[in-house]
Write an enzyme that holds these catalytic residues in place. Structure first.
Site, PDB file in Angstrom:
ATOM      1  N   LEU A  23       0.819  -1.174   0.017  1.00  0.00           N
ATOM      2  CA  LEU A  23      -0.038  -0.028  -0.081  1.00  0.00           C
ATOM      3  C   LEU A  23       0.890   1.254   0.028  1.00  0.00           C
ATOM      4  CD1 LEU A  23      -2.803  -1.253   2.813  1.00  0.00           C
ATOM      5  CD2 LEU A  23      -2.900  -1.030   0.107  1.00  0.00           C
ATOM      6  N   GLY A  25       3.666   1.244  -1.556  1.00  0.00           N
ATOM      7  CA  GLY A  25       4.019   1.311  -2.738  1.00  0.00           C
ATOM      8  C   GLY A  25       3.146   1.924  -3.543  1.00  0.00           C
ATOM      9  N   ARG A  27       1.560   4.945  -3.119  1.00  0.00           N
ATOM     10  CA  ARG A  27       1.849   6.145  -2.740  1.00  0.00           C
ATOM     11  C   ARG A  27       3.344   6.447  -3.566  1.00  0.00           C
ATOM     12  NH1 ARG A  27       2.159  10.898   0.379  1.00  0.00           N
ATOM     13  NH2 ARG A  27       4.101  11.578   1.192  1.00  0.00           N
ATOM     14  N   VAL A  46      -1.729  -5.827  14.146  1.00  0.00           N
ATOM     15  CA  VAL A  46      -2.462  -6.947  14.612  1.00  0.00           C
ATOM     16  C   VAL A  46      -3.374  -6.801  15.710  1.00  0.00           C
ATOM     17  CG1 VAL A  46      -2.253  -9.417  14.960  1.00  0.00           C
ATOM     18  CG2 VAL A  46      -1.028  -8.778  13.109  1.00  0.00           C
ATOM     19  N   SER A  51      -7.694  -7.871  23.003  1.00  0.00           N
ATOM     20  CA  SER A  51      -8.570  -7.457  22.334  1.00  0.00           C
ATOM     21  C   SER A  51      -9.567  -8.409  21.554  1.00  0.00           C
ATOM     22  CB  SER A  51      -8.202  -6.193  21.456  1.00  0.00           C
ATOM     23  OG  SER A  51      -7.688  -5.129  22.208  1.00  0.00           O
ATOM     24  N   LYS A 112     -21.983   6.612  11.124  1.00  0.00           N
ATOM     25  CA  LYS A 112     -22.579   6.083  12.365  1.00  0.00           C
ATOM     26  C   LYS A 112     -23.245   7.147  13.139  1.00  0.00           C
ATOM     27  CE  LYS A 112     -19.773   1.827  12.468  1.00  0.00           C
ATOM     28  NZ  LYS A 112     -18.724   1.024  13.284  1.00  0.00           N
ATOM     29  N   SER A 114     -22.817   7.720  16.273  1.00  0.00           N
ATOM     30  CA  SER A 114     -21.773   8.450  16.958  1.00  0.00           C
ATOM     31  C   SER A 114     -20.965   9.929  16.356  1.00  0.00           C
ATOM     32  CB  SER A 114     -20.663   7.367  17.415  1.00  0.00           C
ATOM     33  OG  SER A 114     -19.867   7.030  16.360  1.00  0.00           O
ATOM     34  N   GLU A 139      -9.011  -6.363   7.277  1.00  0.00           N
ATOM     35  CA  GLU A 139      -9.935  -5.234   6.819  1.00  0.00           C
ATOM     36  C   GLU A 139      -8.893  -4.120   6.644  1.00  0.00           C
ATOM     37  OE1 GLU A 139     -13.609  -3.658   9.417  1.00  0.00           O
ATOM     38  OE2 GLU A 139     -11.717  -2.982  10.034  1.00  0.00           O
ATOM     39  N   GLU A 154     -11.871   9.595  20.003  1.00  0.00           N
ATOM     40  CA  GLU A 154     -13.051   9.117  20.280  1.00  0.00           C
ATOM     41  C   GLU A 154     -12.829   7.798  20.925  1.00  0.00           C
ATOM     42  OE1 GLU A 154     -16.979   6.957  19.833  1.00  0.00           O
ATOM     43  OE2 GLU A 154     -15.045   6.427  19.124  1.00  0.00           O
TER      44      GLU A 154
END
Length: 210
Positions: A23, A25, A27, A46, A51, A112, A114, A139, A154
């Site tokens: 990614l 690359g 730019r 990761v 979490s 959303k 929020s 993602e 936030e």
């Protein structure tokens, strides 16, 4: 049961490392072609084990379904200078052959409750391991710098106060999100006016030469 989290997370770490290079690359390619890049910078991570476990509990995800049901263990963010750059980047990602897009969620124009805005892409990505190819879910979130600032702060406030905000503070957070988006729109208008001014100047110089 996941006996060794390091082994389980290794393919995701590999994916994040590879995708950050790829990614970034994009730019670099724009810059080397003397074009304005729609990508300002790229980050990736990761998801920490704590979490992951918290989300498994909250979303009722079992360990044996973790790879199939949790799509953001490997997560990347692409920050863009302007709102319309988000859709330029999304289009670039759609054309890539190394990612198989499974779902897109446009929270830019349909924010959303929020006030959160971003463009989410869930995709399948192949990792080459010693034992062969392994496909994982990952993602990418594409957003402007202003959207990222708001979302980062936030998230920090939500983490510190467990999302328990008085109604008045929720409204102020929503208002701050709108202010951030108005800033994005204002910067886009300034850019467009500058481009128009430059084009008019070029036309005037051409007319004088004639």
């Amino acid at each position: 049961m996941i006996k060794n989290w390091s082994d389980f997370l290794f393919p995701y770490e590999q994916a994040v490392g590879e995708l950050k290079v790829k990614l970034r690359g994009i730019r670099k390619e724009f810059i080397q072609s003397d074009k304005r890049s729609p990508i300002e910078f790229v980050t990736g991570r990761v998801k920490p084990i704590d979490s992951i476990k918290e989300k498994m509990k909250r979303r009722y995800v079992s360990e044996d379904r973790l790879s199939q049901d949790m799509e953001d263990i490997a997560g990347l963010r692409i920050m863009c200078p302007f709102v319309d750059d988000i859709y330029v980047v999304v289009d670039i990602l759609r054309r890539r052959s190394d990612i198989n897009i499974l779902e897109e969620r446009d929270y830019v124009n349909r924010e959303k409750a929020s006030g959160y805005r971003s463009y989410h892409i869930v995709f399948e990505y192949p990792i080459e391991l010693v034992g062969g190819e392994k496909k994982i879910l990952a993602e990418i979130q594409v957003r402007t710098l202003a959207m990222n600032f708001w979302a980062t702060v936030e998230h920090s406030l939500n983490y510190k106060y467990n999302g328990e905000f008085p109604e008045e503070l929720k409204k102020r957070l929503q208002q701050s999100a709108e202010t951030a988006f108005e800033l994005d729109e204002g910067m886009s208008e300034i850019r467009d006016e500058l481009i128009e001014t430059q084009e008019d100047g070029t036309k005037n110089e051409h007319n004088r030469d004639e």
